[in-house]
Design an enzyme around this catalytic site. Sequence first.
Site, short mmCIF file in Angstrom:
data_model
loop_
_atom_site.label_atom_id
_atom_site.label_comp_id
_atom_site.label_asym_id
_atom_site.label_seq_id
_atom_site.Cartn_x
_atom_site.Cartn_y
_atom_site.Cartn_z
N HIS A 43 0.98 -1.15 -0.02
CA HIS A 43 -0.02 -0.12 -0.10
C HIS A 43 0.95 1.36 -0.12
O HIS A 43 1.54 1.64 1.05
CB HIS A 43 -0.74 -0.26 1.16
CG HIS A 43 -1.72 1.05 1.36
ND1 HIS A 43 -2.80 1.08 2.32
CD2 HIS A 43 -2.02 2.16 0.38
CE1 HIS A 43 -3.74 2.20 2.28
NE2 HIS A 43 -3.21 2.74 1.11
N HIS A 191 -8.07 -8.33 5.39
CA HIS A 191 -7.85 -7.36 6.29
C HIS A 191 -8.39 -8.16 7.88
O HIS A 191 -9.36 -8.79 7.89
CB HIS A 191 -8.80 -6.28 6.44
CG HIS A 191 -8.21 -5.03 7.03
ND1 HIS A 191 -8.39 -4.93 8.57
CD2 HIS A 191 -7.61 -3.98 6.46
CE1 HIS A 191 -7.72 -3.69 8.46
NE2 HIS A 191 -7.27 -3.21 7.53
N GLY A 213 -1.34 -9.51 5.87
CA GLY A 213 -0.09 -8.69 6.06
C GLY A 213 0.37 -8.77 7.76
O GLY A 213 1.33 -9.40 7.90
N1 PXP Z 1 -6.48 -5.79 2.11
C1 PXP Z 1 -6.36 -4.42 2.30
C2 PXP Z 1 -7.03 -3.64 1.23
C3 PXP Z 1 -5.50 -3.64 3.12
O1 PXP Z 1 -5.64 -2.43 3.26
C4 PXP Z 1 -4.93 -4.43 4.05
C5 PXP Z 1 -3.98 -3.65 5.09
O2 PXP Z 1 -3.17 -2.84 4.33
C6 PXP Z 1 -5.06 -5.83 4.03
C7 PXP Z 1 -5.76 -6.52 2.99
C8 PXP Z 1 -4.02 -6.65 5.16
O3 PXP Z 1 -4.50 -6.62 6.37
P1 PXP Z 1 -3.92 -7.24 7.56
O4 PXP Z 1 -2.54 -6.45 7.32
O5 PXP Z 1 -4.84 -6.93 8.44
O6 PXP Z 1 -3.55 -8.78 7.22
#
Ligand code: PXP
Length: 239
Positions: A43, A191, A213
Amino acid sequence: MAKLGVNIDHVATIRQARGGIEPDPVAAAAIAELAGADGITIHLREDRRHIQDRDLKLLRQTVKTKLNLEMAATDEMVGIALSVKPDMVTLVPEKRQELTTEGGLDVRINMQGLAEVVERLQDGGIIVSLFIDSDPDQVKASSKVGADYIEIHTGSFAEATEWKRMVTELERIENVVKLGSKLGLGINAGHGLNYTNIKKVAAIGGIEEFNIGHAIVSRAVLMGLDRAVRDMVDLIKYA
Ligand code: PXP
């Protein structure tokens, strides 16, 4: 079987804590790919708090699987995406003060603007995904603005502490997966997914890829700490 996209933003977060050069997210991406990741997600935020423009450019050259760029639908970011050409762009809402992406995009509120951004990116050969809450109206709007994919925001499911709420959130995800597929959209999700809750969401068929992530980088820190300390102890001992 669903695929795994590894979000390496937090490797860059650790680097930025010292403003230096390590750990390098480019090296982290290579390790993730060697371990079997199907894609690398980053990101590039407006405030550049973790991933930097340099990371994006180098990752474009080194990632061998698929590079997914999460970004806000701004002119600056569209320009960057069109010049660097990631394989996929996932459009996300972005607020300066938030710790992480807080909610899904409200596609319905800005259909014309988003349709233009989607088209510009697609004309540049980039696959476009929209990060949305598990709301049928947002799925329909995503289809109308011409998105190729949606990424379902799994945060509400991940944060549910009561069983009943979790079941409800899972059902909502399942419903939008069905609707999205019916509308011809590709479906990703992410997420807040971690080593405890992933099994339930992965058991829902029809999701192509999970973007994860925080949980992976957190586990890497703890799993790798033993080795890192032993290596330093040895260096001191045998100096
Ligand atoms: N998908 C999107 C669109 C995100 O903004 C994020 C966080 O940057 C993630 C997935 C990954 O989320 P997490 O870090 O909670 O696994």
